[in-house]
Design an enzyme around this catalytic site. Structure first.
Site, PDB file in Angstrom:
ATOM      1  N   ASN A  63       0.829  -1.218   0.000  1.00 21.51           N
ATOM      2  CA  ASN A  63       0.000   0.000   0.000  1.00 21.51           C
ATOM      3  C   ASN A  63       0.858   1.260   0.000  1.00 21.51           C
ATOM      4  O   ASN A  63       0.368   2.351   0.262  1.00 21.51           O
ATOM      5  CB  ASN A  63      -0.977  -0.009   1.182  1.00 21.51           C
ATOM      6  CG  ASN A  63      -0.298  -0.207   2.516  1.00 21.51           C
ATOM      7  OD1 ASN A  63       0.896   0.020   2.654  1.00 21.51           O
ATOM      8  ND2 ASN A  63      -1.057  -0.649   3.503  1.00 21.51           N
ATOM      9  N   ALA A 110       7.264   6.329   8.680  1.00 22.74           N
ATOM     10  CA  ALA A 110       5.957   5.961   8.145  1.00 22.74           C
ATOM     11  C   ALA A 110       5.839   6.398   6.700  1.00 22.74           C
ATOM     12  O   ALA A 110       6.331   7.458   6.317  1.00 22.74           O
ATOM     13  CB  ALA A 110       4.835   6.598   8.983  1.00 22.74           C
ATOM     14  N   LYS A 111       5.167   5.568   5.902  1.00 23.78           N
ATOM     15  CA  LYS A 111       4.945   5.898   4.499  1.00 23.78           C
ATOM     16  C   LYS A 111       4.182   7.214   4.361  1.00 23.78           C
ATOM     17  O   LYS A 111       4.490   8.050   3.527  1.00 23.78           O
ATOM     18  CB  LYS A 111       4.148   4.786   3.823  1.00 23.78           C
ATOM     19  CG  LYS A 111       4.795   3.418   3.834  1.00 23.78           C
ATOM     20  CD  LYS A 111       3.823   2.377   3.284  1.00 23.78           C
ATOM     21  CE  LYS A 111       4.361   0.977   3.450  1.00 23.78           C
ATOM     22  NZ  LYS A 111       3.397  -0.045   3.016  1.00 23.78           N
ATOM     23  N   ARG A 112       3.161   7.372   5.201  1.00 21.84           N
ATOM     24  CA  ARG A 112       2.265   8.526   5.040  1.00 21.84           C
ATOM     25  C   ARG A 112       2.952   9.851   5.338  1.00 21.84           C
ATOM     26  O   ARG A 112       2.470  10.910   4.957  1.00 21.84           O
ATOM     27  CB  ARG A 112       1.031   8.359   5.923  1.00 21.84           C
ATOM     28  CG  ARG A 112       1.307   8.352   7.414  1.00 21.84           C
ATOM     29  CD  ARG A 112       0.046   8.115   8.231  1.00 21.84           C
ATOM     30  NE  ARG A 112       0.295   8.104   9.651  1.00 21.84           N
ATOM     31  CZ  ARG A 112       0.706   7.020  10.314  1.00 21.84           C
ATOM     32  NH1 ARG A 112       0.926   5.894   9.672  1.00 21.84           N
ATOM     33  NH2 ARG A 112       0.905   7.063  11.611  1.00 21.84           N
TER      34      ARG A 112
END
Length: 268
Positions: free
Chosen positions: A11, A227-229
């Site tokens: 994701n 974190a990716k976000r």
């Protein structure tokens, strides 16, 4: 033979925190003459992007890692359904139609506990109190923190079957690790508390019990985990601009669990 695994979800691109976790699992297996597995956890609905699986393979190869690939989660839905039905038939799951807004705080208050109907589109939660009554006291062992008394009750009743996915992380990862013969579950200490639930599920479903290795986390300058976000440095970007993957891997290895740290410091 030690069997470890790295199980990313497609994701978003992998970042340095993922690289570190993969390296720890890879090296533990290598040092012990075992096997390092790669499993793609791809049942997160529309958020899962199949094309990222190939990117993950390229990233890990760039770091200099070798692995055995096992079936992705999308191929294992029947096993999740069967386990959920077993728990449901034992009276250990109940349907929950609460919205996120109706669940105040991190621990579910048990609003739907005791329901016996099967409403369409409901999530299904584990009745932890009833489950613990059926298993009695159970323990699990972390290589760094030692033997732990399982306390799944501290987290309330977790969702095992989501409204928007075939299974929750708790159920899918526990079943997959058993199916893949994982003997050492290697992951970040942010998932330490989840292991209490996973150990309970192993007892309920008669699954083999591995050991765990919850490693320390790489963090941002402000102390938050990568974190990716938040746009933490992506491995793909570093790879495409010509960074030296094996050299980066060696620098990350310097963050392996430091000798002499206390249990209190580890669990903080």
């Amino acid at each position: 033979m030690e069997v470890t695994r790295f199980a990313p979800s497609p994701n978003g691109s992998l970042h340095l925190g993922h690289a570190y976790s993969a390296i720890v699992a890879h090296d533990l297996a290598t040092e012990r003459g075992g096997r390092f597995l790669l499993r793609i956890e791809d049942i997160d609905g529309a958020r899962s992007r199949p094309e990222l699986a190939d990117e993950f393979l390229a990233d890990l190869a760039w770091l200099g890692l070798t692995w055995n690939e096992v079936p992705a989660q999308a191929t294992r839905l029947a096993s999740y359904d069967a386990a959920a039905e077993r728990l449901r038939s034992a009276g250990l799951l109940y349907p929950c139609t609460c919205t996120r807004a109706e669940v105040a705080g991190p621990v579910y208050p048990g609003t739907c506990r005791g329901r016996t109907d099967r409403p369409a589109g409901a999530a299904w939660r584990l009745d932890v109190g009833r489950a613990m009554a059926s298993t009695g006291a159970i323990e699990w062992e972390d290589e760094l923190a030692g033997v732990q008394q399982a306390r799944p009750d501290l987290a309330g009743d977790p969702v095992l079957v989501r409204k928007d996915a075939p299974a929750s992380y708790h159920l899918a990862a526990t079943l997959d690790d058993a199916a893949d013969g994982v003997t050492l579950v290697t992951r970040g200490r942010d998932l330490f508390a989840a292991t209490h639930i996973h150990r309970l599920l192993q007892a309920l479903l008669d699954l083999p019990v591995p050991r765990w290795h919850h490693h320390l986390l790489l963090v941002e300058d402000d102390g938050r985990k990568l974190a990716k976000r938040r746009g933490s440095p992506g491995l793909r970007d570093l790879r495409l601009v010509g960074e030296d993957g094996p050299a980066l891997a060696d620098s990350l290895r310097a963050h392996r669990f430091p000798a002499g740290i206390s249990l209190g410091e580890y669990l903080d």
